[in-house]
Scaffold this active site. Structure first.
Site, PDB file in Angstrom:
ATOM      1  CB  ALA A  76      39.081 103.129  23.762  1.00 43.28           C
ATOM      2  N   GLY A 126      36.641 106.720  18.935  1.00 45.06           N
ATOM      3  CA  GLY A 126      36.834 106.669  20.647  1.00 45.06           C
ATOM      4  C   GLY A 126      38.170 105.872  20.640  1.00 45.06           C
ATOM      5  CG  LEU A 154      28.958  99.279  26.728  1.00 42.72           C
ATOM      6  CD1 LEU A 154      29.311 100.288  25.684  1.00 42.72           C
ATOM      7  CD2 LEU A 154      28.383 100.174  28.043  1.00 42.72           C
ATOM      8  CG  ASN A 174      32.804 106.400  21.679  1.00 45.25           C
ATOM      9  OD1 ASN A 174      33.068 107.438  20.368  1.00 45.25           O
ATOM     10  ND2 ASN A 174      33.702 105.649  21.091  1.00 45.25           N
ATOM     11  CE1 TYR A 231      15.712  97.491  14.463  1.00 44.78           C
ATOM     12  CE2 TYR A 231      16.629  96.457  12.797  1.00 44.78           C
ATOM     13  CZ  TYR A 231      17.115  97.200  13.739  1.00 44.78           C
ATOM     14  OH  TYR A 231      18.637  97.537  13.592  1.00 44.78           O
TER      15      TYR A 231
HETATM   16  P1  NDP Z   1      33.133 102.305  14.874  1.00 49.04           P
HETATM   17  O1  NDP Z   1      32.427 101.274  14.912  1.00 49.04           O
HETATM   18  O2  NDP Z   1      34.575 102.659  14.934  1.00 49.04           O
HETATM   19  O3  NDP Z   1      33.500 102.686  16.617  1.00 49.04           O
HETATM   20  C1  NDP Z   1      32.503 102.247  18.001  1.00 49.04           C
HETATM   21  C2  NDP Z   1      33.639 101.527  18.630  1.00 49.04           C
HETATM   22  O4  NDP Z   1      32.187 100.589  19.597  1.00 49.04           O
HETATM   23  C3  NDP Z   1      34.050  99.792  18.679  1.00 49.04           C
HETATM   24  O5  NDP Z   1      34.689 101.090  19.328  1.00 49.04           O
HETATM   25  C4  NDP Z   1      32.919  99.180  19.252  1.00 49.04           C
HETATM   26  O6  NDP Z   1      33.875  97.866  18.726  1.00 49.04           O
HETATM   27  C5  NDP Z   1      32.265  99.807  19.852  1.00 49.04           C
HETATM   28  N1  NDP Z   1      30.776  98.800  19.584  1.00 49.04           N
HETATM   29  C6  NDP Z   1      30.407  99.007  19.297  1.00 49.04           C
HETATM   30  N2  NDP Z   1      29.598  97.780  19.968  1.00 49.04           N
HETATM   31  C7  NDP Z   1      29.520  97.647  21.243  1.00 49.04           C
HETATM   32  C8  NDP Z   1      29.700  96.845  22.840  1.00 49.04           C
HETATM   33  N3  NDP Z   1      28.635  96.348  22.784  1.00 49.04           N
HETATM   34  N4  NDP Z   1      30.502  97.236  23.715  1.00 49.04           N
HETATM   35  C9  NDP Z   1      31.074  97.674  23.880  1.00 49.04           C
HETATM   36  N5  NDP Z   1      31.658  98.233  22.542  1.00 49.04           N
HETATM   37  C10 NDP Z   1      30.794  98.301  21.291  1.00 49.04           C
HETATM   38  O7  NDP Z   1      32.739 103.863  14.686  1.00 49.04           O
HETATM   39  P2  NDP Z   1      32.838 105.662  15.697  1.00 49.04           P
HETATM   40  O8  NDP Z   1      34.101 105.530  16.421  1.00 49.04           O
HETATM   41  O9  NDP Z   1      32.264 106.075  14.222  1.00 49.04           O
HETATM   42  O10 NDP Z   1      31.404 105.231  16.469  1.00 49.04           O
HETATM   43  C11 NDP Z   1      31.403 106.144  18.400  1.00 49.04           C
HETATM   44  C12 NDP Z   1      30.320 106.790  18.626  1.00 49.04           C
HETATM   45  O11 NDP Z   1      30.118 107.680  17.049  1.00 49.04           O
HETATM   46  C13 NDP Z   1      28.894 106.250  17.971  1.00 49.04           C
HETATM   47  O12 NDP Z   1      28.876 105.918  19.274  1.00 49.04           O
HETATM   48  C14 NDP Z   1      28.485 106.348  16.747  1.00 49.04           C
HETATM   49  O13 NDP Z   1      27.578 106.323  16.703  1.00 49.04           O
HETATM   50  C15 NDP Z   1      28.446 108.362  16.657  1.00 49.04           C
HETATM   51  N6  NDP Z   1      28.619 108.537  15.429  1.00 49.04           N
HETATM   52  C16 NDP Z   1      29.701 108.737  14.639  1.00 49.04           C
HETATM   53  C17 NDP Z   1      29.166 109.037  13.459  1.00 49.04           C
HETATM   54  C18 NDP Z   1      29.855 109.217  12.005  1.00 49.04           C
HETATM   55  O14 NDP Z   1      30.245 109.502  11.108  1.00 49.04           O
HETATM   56  N7  NDP Z   1      31.262 108.069  12.484  1.00 49.04           N
HETATM   57  C19 NDP Z   1      28.734 110.501  13.318  1.00 49.04           C
HETATM   58  C20 NDP Z   1      27.311 109.815  14.781  1.00 49.04           C
HETATM   59  C21 NDP Z   1      27.830 109.285  15.662  1.00 49.04           C
HETATM   60  P3  NDP Z   1      34.782  97.223  18.386  1.00 49.04           P
HETATM   61  O15 NDP Z   1      35.717  97.142  18.214  1.00 49.04           O
HETATM   62  O16 NDP Z   1      34.569  95.833  18.992  1.00 49.04           O
HETATM   63  O17 NDP Z   1      33.615  97.085  17.203  1.00 49.04           O
END
Ligand code: NDP
Length: 314
Positions: A37, A42, A89, A115, A192
């Site tokens: 979030a 988020g 996570l 999320n 990979y």
């Molecule tokens: P962002 O990168 O803006 O947000 C991702 C969030 O996940 C950030 O708050 C990030 O934290 C957090 N995060 C990453 N790794 C971890 C971890 N190890 N532990 C805890 N938190 C973590 O991307 P989105 O808002 O776009 O992504 C949100 C979801 O939507 C994801 O699951 C993504 O796969 C999905 N999604 C997004 C799409 C898009 O076009 N944007 C399309 C399809 C799916 P931090 O700020 O610290 O990096």
């Protein structure tokens, strides 16, 4: 701003915002955990749930950005109930610590929004020795859901309110054409490919929700589990791809959703009365959608469940 606007049967479309799909809904009395979030979809989800009166617990790996997001929300919505708790996570120890601290907080849990995510990162292993996208996007959420399950079941029983689990995924038809699904080979660096590994971890989010839903129905538990594609949303997700990142900044306003629209389907599934009792389904643009055949495969969902359970128990 996403320009297309054809409404589906829910009455909402790809351009509907999270505020629009939750308008008039009173979420007070509910508590939700939202992972990841601290940015993007988020943080907007946390804001809109708080706007509707939900007590939001933000699970974030970066406490200082989490606290800034919280401050912004509370400044705009003085009545908002928002807490920030540390949650990485990609580390099972961190997920266990979060779940234990949340468990002792005496808060109920009505809604769990899985999320957080990373996309197409270079090959690396998590602290627990798992490929990092699979560890973060799927295993971390699988463990979190597992550890919070008793609390969710108790809350739904005690309050006679439906619990809801929402997995933020993405459609992945293309991955099944390329590689098939092979969760047990995730750590093989020679195979990979960053996008395939991402796609596989996101299919896992759909299969996880489907298998949760099947188990809830079997146990007669009043909790639903659904998954969704948020659309292509201009966020930090593209930070690891220089071309996509540049494209995101350059063309975002023409072809991508903004975060207000990107968080709509999540907030719809978390709060809307239209989806009461609906479980094991996949959504896009706040409407029912059809996932790939692999993502609907019940046997694969069971296989992934067993594989994930073994992984978190190892
Ligand atoms: P962002 O990168 O803006 O947000 C991702 C969030 O996940 C950030 O708050 C990030 O934290 C957090 N995060 C990453 N790794 C971890 C971890 N190890 N532990 C805890 N938190 C973590 O991307 P989105 O808002 O776009 O992504 C949100 C979801 O939507 C994801 O699951 C993504 O796969 C999905 N999604 C997004 C799409 C898009 O076009 N944007 C399309 C399809 C799916 P931090 O700020 O610290 O990096």
């Amino acid at each position: 701003m996403w320009p297309f606007n054809r409404k589906g049967v829910s009455g909402f479309s790809s351009s509907s915002t999270a505020e629009e799909v939750t308008e008039g809904i009173d979420g007070s009395g509910l508590t939700a955990v939202v992972t990841g979030a601290s940015s993007g979809i988020g943080s907007e989800t946390a804001r809109v749930l708080a706007l509707r009166g939900v007590h939001v617990v933000m699970g974030v790996r970066n406490m200082s950005s989490g606290k800034s997001v919280r401050e912004e929300i509370v400044n705009k919505i003085p009545s908002a109930k928002v807490d920030v708790m540390e949650l990485d996570l990609s580390s099972m120890a961190s997920v266990r610590k979060f779940a234990s601290e949340f468990g002792s907080s005496n808060l109920p849990l009505n809604v769990l929004i899985n999320n957080a995510g990373v996309m197409a990162i270079p090959f690396s292993l998590s602290k627990d020795g798992l490929e990092l996208q699979f560890a973060t996007n799927h295993i971390g959420h699988f463990l979190l859901t597992h550890l919070l399950m008793d609390k969710m079941k108790r809350t739904s029983r005690n309050t006679k309110t439906e619990g809801r689990i929402v997995n933020v995924s993405s459609e992945a038809h293309w991955i099944t054409y390329r590689e098939g699904i092979c969760f047990d080979k995730i750590n093989d660096q020679s195979r990979y490919q960053s996008y395939l590994a991402y796609g596989q971890s996101k299919i896992a989010n759909i299969l996880h929700a489907n298998e949760l839903s099947r188990r809830f129905k079997e146990e007669n538990v009043n909790i639903t589990a659904n998954s969704l594609h948020p659309g292509i949303v201009a966020t930090n997700l593209f930070r690891y791809q220089s071309i996509m990142n540049a494209l995101t900044s350059a063309v975002a306003k023409f072809v991508m959703k903004d975060v207000h629209q990107g968080a709509a389907t999540t907030c719809y599934l978390a709060l809307h009365p239209q989806v009461k009792g609906v479980s094991g389904k996949y959504f896009s643009n706040s409407n029912l959608a059809t996932p790939s055949s692999k993502a609907s495969d019940e046997e694969l969902a069971k296989k992934l469940w067993d594989f994930s359970l073994n992984t978190i128990s190892a």
